[in-house]
Structure formats: C-alpha cells, structure tokens
Design a protein around this motif. Structure first.
Motif, PDB file in Angstrom:
ATOM      1  N   LYS A 135       4.407  -1.677   9.766  1.00  0.00           N
ATOM      2  CA  LYS A 135       3.243  -2.550   9.620  1.00  0.00           C
ATOM      3  C   LYS A 135       2.085  -2.051  10.479  1.00  0.00           C
ATOM      4  O   LYS A 135       0.931  -1.998  10.027  1.00  0.00           O
ATOM      5  CB  LYS A 135       3.624  -3.973  10.017  1.00  0.00           C
ATOM      6  CG  LYS A 135       2.465  -4.952  10.056  1.00  0.00           C
ATOM      7  CD  LYS A 135       2.942  -6.306  10.559  1.00  0.00           C
ATOM      8  CE  LYS A 135       1.785  -7.279  10.718  1.00  0.00           C
ATOM      9  NZ  LYS A 135       2.250  -8.603  11.237  1.00  0.00           N
ATOM     10  N   LEU A 136       2.400  -1.666  11.710  1.00  0.00           N
ATOM     11  CA  LEU A 136       1.359  -1.171  12.607  1.00  0.00           C
ATOM     12  C   LEU A 136       0.756   0.126  12.091  1.00  0.00           C
ATOM     13  O   LEU A 136      -0.462   0.350  12.179  1.00  0.00           O
ATOM     14  CB  LEU A 136       1.956  -0.965  14.005  1.00  0.00           C
ATOM     15  CG  LEU A 136       0.983  -0.739  15.159  1.00  0.00           C
ATOM     16  CD1 LEU A 136      -0.001  -1.885  15.273  1.00  0.00           C
ATOM     17  CD2 LEU A 136       1.753  -0.563  16.464  1.00  0.00           C
ATOM     18  N   GLU A 137       1.601   0.996  11.528  1.00  0.00           N
ATOM     19  CA  GLU A 137       1.097   2.253  10.969  1.00  0.00           C
ATOM     20  C   GLU A 137       0.169   1.994   9.786  1.00  0.00           C
ATOM     21  O   GLU A 137      -0.884   2.642   9.651  1.00  0.00           O
ATOM     22  CB  GLU A 137       2.264   3.135  10.550  1.00  0.00           C
ATOM     23  CG  GLU A 137       3.098   3.662  11.723  1.00  0.00           C
ATOM     24  CD  GLU A 137       4.373   4.347  11.263  1.00  0.00           C
ATOM     25  OE1 GLU A 137       4.655   4.299  10.035  1.00  0.00           O
ATOM     26  OE2 GLU A 137       5.087   4.913  12.113  1.00  0.00           O
ATOM     27  N   LEU A 138       0.538   1.054   8.926  1.00  0.00           N
ATOM     28  CA  LEU A 138      -0.307   0.737   7.765  1.00  0.00           C
ATOM     29  C   LEU A 138      -1.628   0.107   8.197  1.00  0.00           C
ATOM     30  O   LEU A 138      -2.690   0.391   7.617  1.00  0.00           O
ATOM     31  CB  LEU A 138       0.439  -0.198   6.818  1.00  0.00           C
ATOM     32  CG  LEU A 138       1.635   0.399   6.079  1.00  0.00           C
ATOM     33  CD1 LEU A 138       2.340  -0.670   5.261  1.00  0.00           C
ATOM     34  CD2 LEU A 138       1.196   1.551   5.182  1.00  0.00           C
ATOM     35  N   LEU A 139      -1.560  -0.755   9.208  1.00  0.00           N
ATOM     36  CA  LEU A 139      -2.794  -1.350   9.710  1.00  0.00           C
ATOM     37  C   LEU A 139      -3.713  -0.293  10.315  1.00  0.00           C
ATOM     38  O   LEU A 139      -4.942  -0.364  10.167  1.00  0.00           O
ATOM     39  CB  LEU A 139      -2.470  -2.415  10.762  1.00  0.00           C
ATOM     40  CG  LEU A 139      -1.879  -3.725  10.237  1.00  0.00           C
ATOM     41  CD1 LEU A 139      -1.436  -4.609  11.394  1.00  0.00           C
ATOM     42  CD2 LEU A 139      -2.887  -4.460   9.359  1.00  0.00           C
ATOM     43  N   ALA A 140      -3.120   0.706  10.993  1.00  0.00           N
ATOM     44  CA  ALA A 140      -3.926   1.789  11.564  1.00  0.00           C
ATOM     45  C   ALA A 140      -4.599   2.596  10.453  1.00  0.00           C
ATOM     46  O   ALA A 140      -5.774   2.982  10.577  1.00  0.00           O
ATOM     47  CB  ALA A 140      -3.049   2.685  12.431  1.00  0.00           C
ATOM     48  N   LEU A 141      -3.863   2.852   9.359  1.00  0.00           N
ATOM     49  CA  LEU A 141      -4.461   3.560   8.223  1.00  0.00           C
ATOM     50  C   LEU A 141      -5.592   2.737   7.608  1.00  0.00           C
ATOM     51  O   LEU A 141      -6.654   3.275   7.248  1.00  0.00           O
ATOM     52  CB  LEU A 141      -3.389   3.854   7.168  1.00  0.00           C
ATOM     53  CG  LEU A 141      -2.347   4.916   7.526  1.00  0.00           C
ATOM     54  CD1 LEU A 141      -1.292   5.000   6.426  1.00  0.00           C
ATOM     55  CD2 LEU A 141      -3.019   6.278   7.727  1.00  0.00           C
TER      56      LEU A 141
END
Length: 257
Positions: A152-158
């Motif tokens: 989730k954090l990786e997708l939010l960063a993208l």
C-alpha cells in the motif's frame, strides 16, 4: 580560512574527533534501525524458536507419554518392620514383625489405564498440533497485513510521484499561460491530502514491522515482510492510481487553453 586560523590546534583536533564520532554514531544508529527483510517461512521459523508457547506444548506431549509409562507399571512393593513389647520388665518376649507387600492388580484396571493413557497421548498430540497451527496462523495474519501495508505504501508513493509530475506540468503550462491557477491549486490540495495519507500509512507500516519483531523474539528489531503480494487482475487492470494519473496528465496536455 581566517576562522580556522583563530581556532587553537588542540581545539580543532577535538572538533574533528567529535564530528567523526558523531558521524559514526549516526551511521550505527541508521544501521541498527534498518529493518530485517524476511519471507514468511523465515519469519515462522523464528517464531517457533522464540515463542515459549511452542516448547510448552511439546512439554504437554512429553508429560502425556510419561503417564503412559506410569500406567503400565506395577505398584511399588513395600517393606515394613514392627516391634511390639507389652511393657518393660514383664519378662515377656517382644514380637518383631517384618512385613513385605507386593500389590497385584487382578481386575484388569492396569491394562485399561494404559490404554486410556495412550488415547490421552493421541488427544494431546491433536490438541498441540491445533494450538501450534493457531499460533502460526495468527502470526502469519500479522505478517500478511505487514506485507499489505508495505505494498500500500509503495502504491501511494507511486501515486504521489505521478501527481507531482502532473503538478509540475500544470505549473509549466500556467507559466506559459496555458493553464489556470485554480487547476494548480486544486492539484496541490490533492497532493497535501495524499501526503497526509502517506504519513498515516508509514506509521501503520512501522507499527506492523515492530509487531513482527516482537513475534519473532527480537523486540528491538523491525522486520520487513518481504513476500511479494500480487494484486487481483481486476484491480491491476482498472484501479491503479498510476495509470489513472497518467491518463489524467495526457488529458491536461491535450486540453486547449
């Protein structure tokens, strides 16, 4: 150079040593704070080694096996000695009795007790296996939530990166007179809101990493759930924020001023 020239040589050396020590200490702190990457099998192996509940469950099996051995044993024999004398000076001869007792169970209870103890071992083994599975599944649920929070954090960063590119494009177009300040302000408000969501996601993810460290028997260590989690095909095709923002950027680029 004039400032350095006014500092005594000893003081300058001390400052250099203090700076070096501070840098080394900061590097050590960063190294200690770096999370440990583990896959689910590695995490579960640490869980079984560190959680005393697993050892206690094995102790229950050992106790049940010992009861089987005890149920198959004959009762312990006993040896007793008695001396009886009516009263001193009577001239009577004292009686000395040596008694040996060996109980014999002729009713078949000993065999029944042994069979019952063996069935008890089977029941204990089943209960221990179930209890271990519950411990593993509970810890694995935390591990998967930690992995999901990482994704989730990786997708939010993208999403934040794509939104940042879109804001840069709108700013450039505004500077050229091709976009309004309202569009830029609206996107910047969205970016601020997204930053808040990312900050909350980071706190949640850090909590999961600390929880995994506690479960693995390393309270001072954060563990990163390193398993790859694949999103469902429907989500990958229709709901990824990066694709939506990319389409949005193309739309802004094609819209006439």
């Amino acid at each position: 150079s004039s400032i350095v020239g006014r500092v005594p040589a000893g003081t300058l050396t001390l400052l250099v040593v203090m700076e070096t020590f501070s840098t080394a200490k900061s590097h050590a702190a960063e190294t200690a704070a770096k999370p440990r990457d583990l896959t689910a099998p590695e995490f579960l192996a640490l869980l079984e080694k560190s959680n005393p509940r697993f050892e206690a469950l094995e102790g229950e099996i050992a106790t049940a096996i010992a009861e089987v051995t005890a149920a198959g044993l004959w009762a312990n024999p006993s040896l007793a000695y008695d001396r009886e004398e009516v009263f001193a000076g009577s001239g009577g001869i004292p009686e000395n009795t040596l008694r040996f007792e060996f109980p014999l169970d002729l009713s078949g209870k000993r065999a029944l007790k042994g069979a019952a103890a063996k069935l008890g071992v089977l029941a204990i083994r089943e209960g221990v296996a179930r209890a271990k599975s519950e411990l593993r599944l509970g810890a694995l649920a935390v591990f998967l939530r930690a992995a999901a929070s990482r994704v989730k954090l990786e997708l939010l960063a993208l999403e934040r990166t794509s939104l940042g590119h879109l804001i840069s494009t709108i700013r450039a177009r505004k500077s050229a007179g091709d976009a309004s300040g309202f569009d830029r302000d609206r996107l910047e408000v969205e970016a601020d809101a997204l930053d808040d969501v990312i900050a909350e996601a980071r706190r949640e993810h850090a909590g999961y990493r600390r929880a995994l460290g506690l479960l693995a028997g390393a309270p001072g260590t954060e563990i990163e759930a390193n398993d790859a989690l694949a999103l469902p095909a429907a989500v990958q095709q229709s709901s990824l924020s990066a694709d939506a923002l990319a389409a949005r950027a193309r739309q802004w680029a094609m819209t006439p001023a």
